[in-house]
Design a protein around this motif. Structure first.
Motif, PDB file in Angstrom:
ATOM      1  N   LEU A 134      -4.318   9.635   5.327  1.00  0.00           N
ATOM      2  CA  LEU A 134      -3.595   8.832   4.078  1.00  0.00           C
ATOM      3  C   LEU A 134      -4.710   8.398   2.929  1.00  0.00           C
ATOM      4  O   LEU A 134      -4.552   8.518   2.070  1.00  0.00           O
ATOM      5  CB  LEU A 134      -2.970   8.180   4.532  1.00  0.00           C
ATOM      6  N   SER A 160       1.516  -0.957  -0.195  1.00  0.00           N
ATOM      7  CA  SER A 160       0.172  -0.098  -0.250  1.00  0.00           C
ATOM      8  C   SER A 160       0.833   1.272   0.123  1.00  0.00           C
ATOM      9  O   SER A 160       0.386   2.240  -0.515  1.00  0.00           O
ATOM     10  CB  SER A 160      -1.083   0.400   1.459  1.00  0.00           C
ATOM     11  N   LEU A 161       1.920   1.813   1.040  1.00  0.00           N
ATOM     12  CA  LEU A 161       3.040   2.642   1.476  1.00  0.00           C
ATOM     13  C   LEU A 161       3.647   2.597  -0.860  1.00  0.00           C
ATOM     14  O   LEU A 161       3.960   3.722  -0.978  1.00  0.00           O
ATOM     15  CB  LEU A 161       4.077   2.413   2.055  1.00  0.00           C
ATOM     16  N   SER A 162       4.051   1.897  -1.049  1.00  0.00           N
ATOM     17  CA  SER A 162       4.809   1.556  -2.263  1.00  0.00           C
ATOM     18  C   SER A 162       3.424   2.165  -3.456  1.00  0.00           C
ATOM     19  O   SER A 162       4.031   2.893  -3.877  1.00  0.00           O
ATOM     20  CB  SER A 162       4.812   0.683  -2.731  1.00  0.00           C
ATOM     21  N   ALA A 211      -4.826  -0.125   2.226  1.00  0.00           N
ATOM     22  CA  ALA A 211      -4.347   0.593   3.166  1.00  0.00           C
ATOM     23  C   ALA A 211      -5.431   0.707   3.832  1.00  0.00           C
ATOM     24  O   ALA A 211      -5.184   0.256   5.270  1.00  0.00           O
ATOM     25  CB  ALA A 211      -4.121   2.424   2.620  1.00  0.00           C
ATOM     26  N   LEU A 240      10.618   2.456  -1.241  1.00  0.00           N
ATOM     27  CA  LEU A 240       9.631   4.019  -1.296  1.00  0.00           C
ATOM     28  C   LEU A 240      10.037   4.489  -2.228  1.00  0.00           C
ATOM     29  O   LEU A 240       9.892   4.929  -3.366  1.00  0.00           O
ATOM     30  CB  LEU A 240       9.641   3.697  -0.345  1.00  0.00           C
ATOM     31  N   THR A 293       2.829   8.740   3.595  1.00  0.00           N
ATOM     32  CA  THR A 293       4.161   7.849   3.399  1.00  0.00           C
ATOM     33  C   THR A 293       4.944   7.489   4.040  1.00  0.00           C
ATOM     34  O   THR A 293       4.966   6.467   4.684  1.00  0.00           O
ATOM     35  CB  THR A 293       3.651   7.356   1.432  1.00  0.00           C
ATOM     36  N   SER A 315       1.063   4.204  -3.043  1.00  0.00           N
ATOM     37  CA  SER A 315       1.132   5.808  -2.342  1.00  0.00           C
ATOM     38  C   SER A 315       1.991   6.466  -2.859  1.00  0.00           C
ATOM     39  O   SER A 315       2.300   8.091  -2.997  1.00  0.00           O
ATOM     40  CB  SER A 315       0.754   6.060  -0.949  1.00  0.00           C
ATOM     41  N   MET A 316       3.470   6.197  -2.944  1.00  0.00           N
ATOM     42  CA  MET A 316       4.766   6.227  -3.194  1.00  0.00           C
ATOM     43  C   MET A 316       4.543   6.811  -5.255  1.00  0.00           C
ATOM     44  O   MET A 316       4.964   7.661  -5.487  1.00  0.00           O
ATOM     45  CB  MET A 316       6.090   6.227  -3.300  1.00  0.00           C
ATOM     46  N   ASN A 366      -5.114   0.491  -3.980  1.00  0.00           N
ATOM     47  CA  ASN A 366      -4.498   1.086  -2.718  1.00  0.00           C
ATOM     48  C   ASN A 366      -5.488   1.457  -1.045  1.00  0.00           C
ATOM     49  O   ASN A 366      -5.143   1.406  -0.791  1.00  0.00           O
ATOM     50  CB  ASN A 366      -3.956   2.759  -3.228  1.00  0.00           C
ATOM     51  N   MET A 380      -0.612  11.996   0.069  1.00  0.00           N
ATOM     52  CA  MET A 380       0.463  10.933  -0.136  1.00  0.00           C
ATOM     53  C   MET A 380       1.862  10.873   0.049  1.00  0.00           C
ATOM     54  O   MET A 380       2.219  10.157   0.897  1.00  0.00           O
ATOM     55  CB  MET A 380      -0.159  10.262  -1.493  1.00  0.00           C
TER      56      MET A 380
END
Length: 486
Positions: free
Chosen positions: A93, A29-31, A196, A154, A134, A33-34, A192, A130
């Motif tokens: 986020l 999810s964080l990936s 998240a 990231l 993140t 978001s980046m 995403n 984001m």
């Protein structure tokens, strides 16, 4: 019902393998978001010639498709980090992901240019949330011993987004039309958001942060200042008149008001006292100048490749992906070189290499076909990755732990200021040097001449940056000698 990872892993002993799949999905999810904000930056540049034709607009007008997005990110990226501490990082986020996705839908169905620009501004707000949150979520998502690996992931995803944008944009435009470059974010955003919601850790109430206040006055002054500055650089079809001068004066007044406002509030958007640190100020200035030059390759490149060399959108996207791809592949090796040979030395090496590459881009214009463009662009991109690793190391290694969050936000702000400058000021130089009132209707020879002059100006800008670097190193060495003598 979806439950955040903090709830699902409470009964799991730390270090047990049961938590590993949840952490991997949280990192996924964080990936995303980046990836999505960086993709949103690069994918729109490839569409500028197509959008200018679709809406019957000038080069200066379609520039605002990029500028509106960058302005929203730049003016809000520092504030949303503080807002996340107040209302909850996960919650904000999720709001950013939803806002980015909905704005992408409206951008894809926008019937007019100005509605598209408005949707891009809202998309930029979601991107700011984001991007800022993140990185902040990493410490709450992965064990401390895996933080470095997560940060590296990231960084790689950001580079992939930048690399993928031009080629993916070219393919989508060629196959489905310009609307597809915005609508592609919808399935990514939905995936995403669900990841998240399910796997990111629940927010922990921070009473100290929740009692703070946002610097709304500073944020407003910064937004108006940057808008006036960018508008001054884009109206007038490459020439400067009374309106342009007035806007620049308004921007200068905005800077003064911003500085005054920051000295009056308890929690300023930027702590001006930090700029007394010569190394920090030089590092931020160099970051802005180098980002300005990198944006030139993204803005001028599509027009040069399509108008002067005659490539279609798909080929333009593939060619423009060469630079970001080199940066993505050389990022990790560049960091290791910096660790081994020293940040100061590699900062100078990176800037000298960029200057050589930009000079070759101008000198080889029209020669050796694609190789005459891609080869020098690869040299620029490789040395840009080296400079970034060295400059970021210099900035972040010389500050205390409690200042890292603030300095990180300032570093992001400096990069975005450079992106805005590259899109507006260097775009104005490109238009002026081409000698055409509308670059979208200019002859191939005029576009080629404009490209040549613009890259010469970019090389001179890197030369000035090199002067800043050398001066900063002299001051740093002198300060160290004085400290040793004392």
């Amino acid at each position: 019902m979806l439950k955040p990872i903090a709830e699902t892993s409470e009964k799991t002993t730390p270090g047990r393998t049961k938590a590993a799949p949840s952490i991997r999905w949280a990192l996924a999810s964080l990936s995303l978001s980046m990836l999505m904000p960086s993709l949103g930056t690069s994918i729109a540049n490839i569409a500028l010639p197509t959008l200018a034709q679709a809406f019957g607009a000038s080069f200066q007008q379609v520039q605002w498709i990029v500028l509106a997005y960058l302005l929203a990110i730049t003016t809000l990226i520092v504030s949303v980090g503080r807002l996340g501490d107040m209302v909850g990082r996960r919650r904000l986020l999720l709001g950013g992901i939803a806002l980015f996705t909905v704005a992408s839908l409206f951008a894809g169905i926008a019937p007019t240019l100005w509605l598209l620009i408005g949707a891009r501004a809202v998309q930029g707000l979601g991107a700011a949330m984001m991007m800022a949150l993140t990185v902040a979520m990493v410490g709450e998502t992965v064990p401390k011993e895996r933080t470095g690996s997560a940060m590296g992931l990231l960084g790689t995803m950001s580079a992939i987004g930048t690399t993928l944008g031009p080629s993916l944009g070219g393919i989508l435009i060629a196959g489905f039309g310009w609307k597809a470059i915005f609508l592609v974010n919808i399935p990514l955003g939905i995936a995403n958001f669900l990841l998240a919601m399910r796997f990111l850790p629940a927010d922990r109430r921070n009473h100290g942060a929740s009692q703070g206040r946002l610097d709304t006055i500073g944020t407003l002054f910064l937004a108006l200042t940057l808008a006036a500055y960018a508008l001054a650089m884009t109206i007038g079809h490459g020439s400067f008149g009374a309106v342009n001068v007035g806007l620049l004066l308004a921007a200068a007044c905005g800077v003064a008001l911003f500085v005054v406002a920051e000295t009056k509030v308890k929690s300023p958007l930027l702590r001006l006292s930090m700029f007394r640190d010569t190394a920090l100020s030089a590092g931020l200035a160099m970051s802005t100048l180098v980002s300005t030059v990198i944006m030139v390759t993204l803005v001028v490149g599509p027009f040069y490749l399509s108008r002067a060399l005659g490539f279609d959108a798909a080929h333009v996207g593939a060619i423009m992906s060469a630079g970001p791809l080199v940066s993505a592949l050389t990022g990790v090796p560049a960091g290791r070189i910096v660790d081994r040979l020293g940040a100061h030395r590699m900062t100078v090496t990176g800037l000298v290499g960029m200057m050589i590459g930009l000079s070759l881009l101008a000198a080889l214009q029209g020669k050796f076909g694609i190789a005459g463009y891609v080869g020098p662009l690869a040299i620029v991109s490789l040395h840009y990755a080296l400079f970034q690793a060295a400059n970021n190391t210099t900035i972040m290694s010389n500050i205390t732990q409690e200042r890292r969050g603030v300095i990180s936000g300032m570093l992001s702000l400096s990069r975005n200021l450079g992106l805005i400058t590259g899109s507006s000021v260097m775009g104005a130089i490109f238009t002026f040097a081409s000698g055409a009132a509308d670059i979208t209707a200019a002859r191939a020879e005029a576009v080629a001449a404009g490209m040549q002059v613009t890259f010469i100006a970019a090389a001179l800008l890197i030369a000035a940056t090199l002067g800043v670097a050398l001066t900063s190193f002299v001051f740093a060495r002198r300060s160290n000698l004085l400290e040793d003598a004392a």
